[in-house]
Enzyme design. Structure first.
Site: not given
Length: 221
Positions: A85, A98-101, A107
């Site tokens: 990832d 993480k987690g902009g998307g 994930e």
């Protein structure tokens, strides 16, 4: 050094190709979500490996299946050999944001299920210290109560997650990532947050110019 979009894409491509080389026939593989993973999927398809994959988002699942990659329901795979990832930020000691998307819940679950979690990134993603905001996913039930207890949070004007969660960003203190992660994890109504600790990460592959830097963490895997 400021990178052009073409240079950044080149670095993402190099990191993705290096990660694809780690995938062997017979493996079960977790596929992340985001712009760097978009380079990973064609790289995997070109290698024609006999693998079964779990995707962390419907978008990744669709792209992978279009390329002929076998994507199975996560209910069928209890253990993964490898998960690959991208990341929004990575510190020298292996902390991630993480987690902009907005896929950080899936994930994180896929990453923790894998024997090895490989992070791929371009040279803009390494940072000295993490910076907020921290992506979070919240239960719709009791949302007002959760927001009041969390404090400085903004809701994103985006659809709910595939699992029905509300996507938001936490703007509170981030002096100590482990303390912040513990506070967020201990808040009822918060499903998951985008702080990934170093012990989850096995290896980071970072594209830098025309080369890749490989950082081996071996954190608890």
């Amino acid at each position: 050094m400021v990178r052009t979009s073409n240079q950044v894409d080149r670095e993402k491509q190099l990191a993705a190709e290096a990660a694809a080389d780690l995938v062997e026939d017979g493996m079960t593989v977790g596929l992340g979500t985001g712009s760097t993973v978009a380079f990973l999927l064609p790289a995997l398809a070109r290698r024609h490996r006999n693998i079964r994959c779990v995707a962390t988002s419907p978008h990744t699942a669709d792209l992978a299946q279009q390329l002929g990659i076998d994507v199975a329901p996560f209910t069928e795979l209890a253990i993964l050999d490898l998960a690959i990832d991208g990341t929004d930020q990575i510190t020298p000691d292996g902390w991630l944001v993480k987690g902009g998307g907005a896929a950080h819940t899936r994930e994180k679950l896929v990453a923790i299920t894998a024997n090895r979690f490989i992070v791929i990134a371009d040279s803009t993603k390494p940072v000295a210290v993490l910076k907020g905001p921290i992506p979070i996913e919240l239960l719709a039930f009791g949302l007002g109560s959760t927001l009041r207890r969390l404090g400085d949070v903004t809701l994103r004007a985006v659809p709910s997650s595939p699992d029905g969660g509300i996507i938001a960003d936490y703007h509170g203190p981030l002096v100590n990532p482990r303390e912040t992660a513990a506070r967020l994890s201990g808040t009822p109504g918060l499903i998951e947050h985008g702080l990934f600790p170093p012990e989850m990460v096995t290896t980071a592959i970072i594209g830098r110019g025309d080369q890749v830097e490989v950082i081996d963490y071996r954190g608890g895997k």
